[in-house]
Design a protein around this motif. Structure first.
Motif, PDB file in Angstrom:
ATOM      1  N   GLU A  80       0.836  -1.215   0.000  1.00 10.69           N
ATOM      2  CA  GLU A  80       0.000   0.000   0.000  1.00 10.69           C
ATOM      3  C   GLU A  80       0.864   1.256   0.000  1.00 10.69           C
ATOM      4  N   LEU A  81       1.989   1.208   0.699  1.00 15.84           N
ATOM      5  CA  LEU A  81       2.879   2.366   0.767  1.00 15.84           C
ATOM      6  C   LEU A  81       3.667   2.555  -0.519  1.00 15.84           C
ATOM      7  N   GLU A  82       4.196   1.468  -1.045  1.00 11.72           N
ATOM      8  CA  GLU A  82       4.993   1.518  -2.277  1.00 11.72           C
ATOM      9  C   GLU A  82       4.770   0.234  -3.065  1.00 11.72           C
ATOM     10  N   PRO A  83       3.798   0.261  -3.996  1.00 10.23           N
ATOM     11  CA  PRO A  83       3.435  -0.949  -4.731  1.00 10.23           C
ATOM     12  C   PRO A  83       4.580  -1.544  -5.556  1.00 10.23           C
ATOM     13  N   ARG A  84       5.570  -0.743  -5.879  1.00 14.39           N
ATOM     14  CA  ARG A  84       6.657  -1.236  -6.722  1.00 14.39           C
ATOM     15  C   ARG A  84       7.731  -1.961  -5.930  1.00 14.39           C
ATOM     16  N   TYR A  85       7.700  -1.852  -4.609  1.00 16.96           N
ATOM     17  CA  TYR A  85       8.743  -2.461  -3.775  1.00 16.96           C
ATOM     18  C   TYR A  85       8.353  -3.870  -3.395  1.00 16.96           C
ATOM     19  N   SER A  86       9.267  -4.784  -3.637  1.00 18.55           N
ATOM     20  CA  SER A  86       9.070  -6.173  -3.260  1.00 18.55           C
ATOM     21  C   SER A  86       9.867  -6.429  -1.989  1.00 18.55           C
ATOM     22  N   VAL A  87       9.176  -6.770  -0.911  1.00 13.15           N
ATOM     23  CA  VAL A  87       9.839  -6.990   0.369  1.00 13.15           C
ATOM     24  C   VAL A  87      10.739  -8.221   0.263  1.00 13.15           C
ATOM     25  N   PRO A  88      12.020  -8.064   0.647  1.00 14.65           N
ATOM     26  CA  PRO A  88      12.888  -9.241   0.616  1.00 14.65           C
ATOM     27  C   PRO A  88      12.445 -10.244   1.670  1.00 14.65           C
ATOM     28  N   GLY A  89      12.634 -11.514   1.398  1.00 13.29           N
ATOM     29  CA  GLY A  89      12.305 -12.544   2.369  1.00 13.29           C
ATOM     30  C   GLY A  89      13.280 -12.509   3.530  1.00 13.29           C
ATOM     31  N   ARG A  90      12.996 -13.284   4.560  1.00 13.65           N
ATOM     32  CA  ARG A  90      13.835 -13.270   5.758  1.00 13.65           C
ATOM     33  C   ARG A  90      15.258 -13.714   5.449  1.00 13.65           C
ATOM     34  N   LYS A  91      15.421 -14.723   4.598  1.00 15.22           N
ATOM     35  CA  LYS A  91      16.763 -15.189   4.267  1.00 15.22           C
ATOM     36  C   LYS A  91      17.539 -14.120   3.491  1.00 15.22           C
ATOM     37  N   SER A  92      16.863 -13.445   2.585  1.00 16.98           N
ATOM     38  CA  SER A  92      17.512 -12.373   1.823  1.00 16.98           C
ATOM     39  C   SER A  92      17.923 -11.231   2.740  1.00 16.98           C
ATOM     40  N   MET A  93      17.044 -10.863   3.673  1.00 18.94           N
ATOM     41  CA  MET A  93      17.348  -9.755   4.577  1.00 18.94           C
ATOM     42  C   MET A  93      18.516 -10.111   5.488  1.00 18.94           C
ATOM     43  N   ILE A  94      18.556 -11.337   5.990  1.00 19.63           N
ATOM     44  CA  ILE A  94      19.674 -11.768   6.835  1.00 19.63           C
ATOM     45  C   ILE A  94      20.969 -11.723   6.016  1.00 19.63           C
ATOM     46  N   SER A  95      20.898 -12.136   4.766  1.00 21.84           N
ATOM     47  CA  SER A  95      22.070 -12.107   3.885  1.00 21.84           C
ATOM     48  C   SER A  95      22.543 -10.674   3.655  1.00 21.84           C
ATOM     49  N   ILE A  96      21.617  -9.764   3.411  1.00 26.15           N
ATOM     50  CA  ILE A  96      21.963  -8.349   3.200  1.00 26.15           C
ATOM     51  C   ILE A  96      22.622  -7.781   4.447  1.00 26.15           C
ATOM     52  N   LEU A  97      22.032  -8.047   5.612  1.00 28.92           N
ATOM     53  CA  LEU A  97      22.586  -7.552   6.873  1.00 28.92           C
ATOM     54  C   LEU A  97      23.991  -8.106   7.112  1.00 28.92           C
ATOM     55  N   SER A  98      24.166  -9.392   6.883  1.00 27.35           N
ATOM     56  CA  SER A  98      25.474 -10.027   7.087  1.00 27.35           C
ATOM     57  C   SER A  98      26.513  -9.447   6.134  1.00 27.35           C
ATOM     58  N   HIS A  99      26.130  -9.286   4.881  1.00 24.94           N
ATOM     59  CA  HIS A  99      27.042  -8.743   3.869  1.00 24.94           C
ATOM     60  C   HIS A  99      27.486  -7.340   4.252  1.00 24.94           C
ATOM     61  N   ASP A 100      26.539  -6.481   4.627  1.00 20.74           N
ATOM     62  CA  ASP A 100      26.881  -5.103   4.995  1.00 20.74           C
ATOM     63  C   ASP A 100      27.777  -5.060   6.233  1.00 20.74           C
ATOM     64  N   TYR A 101      27.470  -5.907   7.196  1.00 19.40           N
ATOM     65  CA  TYR A 101      28.254  -5.940   8.424  1.00 19.40           C
ATOM     66  C   TYR A 101      29.680  -6.413   8.149  1.00 19.40           C
ATOM     67  N   GLU A 102      29.812  -7.475   7.354  1.00 22.14           N
ATOM     68  CA  GLU A 102      31.132  -8.044   7.052  1.00 22.14           C
ATOM     69  C   GLU A 102      31.981  -7.096   6.211  1.00 22.14           C
ATOM     70  N   ASN A 103      31.346  -6.293   5.384  1.00 22.04           N
ATOM     71  CA  ASN A 103      32.089  -5.348   4.528  1.00 22.04           C
ATOM     72  C   ASN A 103      32.298  -3.997   5.192  1.00 22.04           C
ATOM     73  N   GLY A 104      31.954  -3.907   6.470  1.00 20.04           N
ATOM     74  CA  GLY A 104      32.188  -2.672   7.210  1.00 20.04           C
ATOM     75  C   GLY A 104      31.319  -1.518   6.762  1.00 20.04           C
ATOM     76  N   GLN A 105      30.228  -1.819   6.093  1.00 23.60           N
ATOM     77  CA  GLN A 105      29.336  -0.749   5.634  1.00 23.60           C
ATOM     78  C   GLN A 105      28.430  -0.267   6.745  1.00 23.60           C
ATOM     79  N   GLY A 106      28.462  -0.946   7.861  1.00 21.46           N
ATOM     80  CA  GLY A 106      27.592  -0.569   8.969  1.00 21.46           C
ATOM     81  C   GLY A 106      26.184  -1.038   8.707  1.00 21.46           C
ATOM     82  N   LEU A 107      25.396  -0.967   9.704  1.00 24.37           N
ATOM     83  CA  LEU A 107      24.015  -1.426   9.582  1.00 24.37           C
ATOM     84  C   LEU A 107      23.078  -0.264   9.302  1.00 24.37           C
ATOM     85  N   TYR A 108      23.584   0.952   9.220  1.00 25.61           N
ATOM     86  CA  TYR A 108      22.753   2.102   8.878  1.00 25.61           C
ATOM     87  C   TYR A 108      23.330   2.746   7.670  1.00 25.61           C
TER      88      TYR A 108
END
Length: 108
Positions: A80-108
């Motif tokens: 409803e907020l953004e019809p074009r955005y596809s919410v990543p699944g839990r596994k994808s989100m965990i992967s994104i978080l892990s990747h950012d953390y491991e590459n020192g990009q921070g979580l924000y």
């Protein structure tokens, strides 16, 4: 303006009197429901990344279960907020978080 109408928009000019045909303003609901509206244009990579980052911030700040990402009511809400955005699944989100953390990009 009349010259432009006669040259470029002949279908809007009545043949009998050469007066511009009565034009009606399009309703906004017609525009939003049309296939050519912006809701049909896919998100750019930058827009998707911003949405993913905002979702990551929510997940980190409020620590809801990752299964929330796949819950129908949550995906409906996001749609409803953004019809074009596809919410990543839990596994994808965990992967994104892990990747950012491991590459020192921070979580924000």
């Amino acid at each position: 303006m009349r010259f432009h109408l006669e040259q470029e928009h002949r279908s809007l000019i009545k043949a009998s009197d050469k007066q511009p045909a009565k034009l009606q303003q399009m309703k906004i609901t017609s525009y939003l429901d049309s296939p050519s509206s912006s809701s049909q244009i896919p998100l750019s990579q930058n827009q998707k990344k911003k949405c993913d980052q905002a979702l990551m911030k929510l997940m980190i700040d409020k620590m809801p279960p990752f299964s929330m990402l796949e819950h129908q009511s949550f995906t409906n809400f996001v749609s409803e907020l953004e019809p074009r955005y596809s919410v990543p699944g839990r596994k994808s989100m965990i992967s994104i978080l892990s990747h950012d953390y491991e590459n020192g990009q921070g979580l924000y």
